[in-house]
Write a protein that holds these residues in place. Structure first.
Motif, PDB file in Angstrom:
ATOM      1  N   ALA A   1       0.987  -1.275   0.016  1.00  0.00           N
ATOM      2  CA  ALA A   1      -0.216   0.267   0.163  1.00  0.00           C
ATOM      3  C   ALA A   1       1.080   1.151  -0.062  1.00  0.00           C
ATOM      4  O   ALA A   1       0.512   2.346  -0.614  1.00  0.00           O
ATOM      5  CB  ALA A   1      -0.806  -0.246   1.485  1.00  0.00           C
TER       6      ALA A   1
ATOM      7  N   TRP B   1      -5.487  -2.006  -3.207  1.00  0.00           N
ATOM      8  CA  TRP B   1      -4.452  -1.057  -2.747  1.00  0.00           C
ATOM      9  C   TRP B   1      -4.398   0.550  -3.303  1.00  0.00           C
ATOM     10  O   TRP B   1      -4.750   1.495  -2.941  1.00  0.00           O
ATOM     11  CB  TRP B   1      -2.789  -1.159  -2.327  1.00  0.00           C
ATOM     12  CG  TRP B   1      -2.139  -1.987  -2.097  1.00  0.00           C
ATOM     13  CD1 TRP B   1      -2.972  -2.704  -0.869  1.00  0.00           C
ATOM     14  CD2 TRP B   1      -1.818  -3.495  -1.768  1.00  0.00           C
ATOM     15  NE1 TRP B   1      -2.470  -3.897   0.176  1.00  0.00           N
ATOM     16  CE2 TRP B   1      -1.692  -4.505  -1.318  1.00  0.00           C
ATOM     17  CE3 TRP B   1      -0.176  -3.461  -2.757  1.00  0.00           C
ATOM     18  CZ2 TRP B   1      -0.433  -5.591  -1.576  1.00  0.00           C
ATOM     19  CZ3 TRP B   1       0.055  -4.784  -2.923  1.00  0.00           C
ATOM     20  CH2 TRP B   1       0.146  -5.436  -2.009  1.00  0.00           C
TER      21      TRP B   1
ATOM     22  N   GLU C   1      -7.606   1.881  -2.044  1.00  0.00           N
ATOM     23  CA  GLU C   1      -7.130   2.301   0.119  1.00  0.00           C
ATOM     24  C   GLU C   1      -6.076   3.626   0.375  1.00  0.00           C
ATOM     25  O   GLU C   1      -6.939   4.825   0.570  1.00  0.00           O
ATOM     26  CB  GLU C   1      -6.198   1.569   0.333  1.00  0.00           C
ATOM     27  CG  GLU C   1      -7.372  -0.015   0.805  1.00  0.00           C
ATOM     28  CD  GLU C   1      -6.945  -1.043   0.831  1.00  0.00           C
ATOM     29  OE1 GLU C   1      -5.899  -0.778   1.476  1.00  0.00           O
ATOM     30  OE2 GLU C   1      -7.172  -2.426   1.531  1.00  0.00           O
ATOM     31  N   THR C   2      -5.977   3.498  -1.662  1.00  0.00           N
ATOM     32  CA  THR C   2      -4.897   5.105  -1.159  1.00  0.00           C
ATOM     33  C   THR C   2      -4.839   6.150  -2.024  1.00  0.00           C
ATOM     34  O   THR C   2      -4.319   6.871  -2.485  1.00  0.00           O
ATOM     35  CB  THR C   2      -2.978   4.435  -1.998  1.00  0.00           C
ATOM     36  OG1 THR C   2      -2.770   3.942  -2.484  1.00  0.00           O
ATOM     37  CG2 THR C   2      -2.937   3.423  -0.709  1.00  0.00           C
TER      38      THR C   2
END
Length: 243
Positions: free
Chosen positions: A19, A87, A90-91
């Motif tokens: 991540a 990821w 999420e980022t």
């Protein structure tokens, strides 16, 4: 590619470092201080090395003598890997991912629905019916994860119904992103019922009406875009009404 199934400390290191790389904490070409990262994460060098092997398999990093372990250019990343996709979401790179996914779907799925209507078999119809039934059941139970899985199964079955083995494997490209998109949309409290739009595609495929199947898929994709916009608005402002 399926997500990495490692658990425990090893799995946590893979997820945390993955991540951070995808999120831009480490720049492309940056050399990673493996010992320092191991100390920061409080894990052994053995765990670090095994975790880095997993990330190397996803195209995120590489290692060379005299240079060490470094972050590879984004162009080398396996952007179809389900972990990399998660990821990205999420980022903060989810908008770009969803835009690209919508573009690919608009190119592939209407044509696939058209071809499926011409070539589908009774076994294909059974698979599509089963996926639609599972979607309806999950919807009724309020199970967002199961609804997303059933949605993915429907689109996988539709690609298979084209009778084209290469086109059928487009599920490897579409499904990881589709699952992330569906988790967001189906988890939204005001999400519209996806069953009718999918049933319209299935009915046209069942009737061997290729032009209608293509149009039904275009309508489904337009609805999918509207649902995603509503889910995004709700994520930003939960009090914003959706219609």
């Amino acid at each position: 590619m399926p997500s990495y199934s490692g658990r425990g400390v090893h799995g946590q290191v893979v997820r945390r470092l993955g991540a951070r790389i995808v999120g831009g904490d480490f720049a492309e070409g940056e050399v990673l201080d493996v010992r320092a990262l191991g100390a920061e994460l409080d894990v052994s060098l053995t765990v670090m090395r095994e975790s880095l092997k997993v990330l190397a398999g996803k195209g995120l990093i590489d290692a060379r003598q005299k240079r060490g372990t470094f972050v590879r250019p984004r162009a080398a990343w396996n952007l179809l890997d389900s972990d990399v996709i998660r990821w990205r979401v999420e980022t903060g790179d989810g908008d770009r991912l969803m835009r690209d996914l919508a573009d690919v779907r608009s190119l592939v799925e209407p044509a696939a629905a058209h071809r499926a209507a011409l070539r589908r078999t009774e076994a294909d119809l059974l698979a599509l019916d089963a996926a639609l039934g599972a979607m309806a059941d999950a919807r009724g139970e309020g199970d967002a994860d199961a609804e997303a899985a059933a949605d993915a199964s429907f689109h996988r079955a539709l690609l298979a119904a084209t009778g084209n083995e290469l086109l059928a494997r487009f599920d490897l490209l579409l499904e990881p992103g589709l699952r992330e998109r569906d988790r967001l949309v189906h988890g939204h409290r005001a999400a519209d019922d996806p069953v009718p739009s999918h049933r319209a595609v299935l009915d046209a495929v069942r009737d061997r009406d290729a032009p209608r199947a293509e149009l039904a898929m275009l309508d489904l994709l337009a609805k999918a875009a509207d649902d995603l916009r509503s889910a995004r608005r709700a994520a930003v402002d939960p009090e914003t009404p959706t219609y």
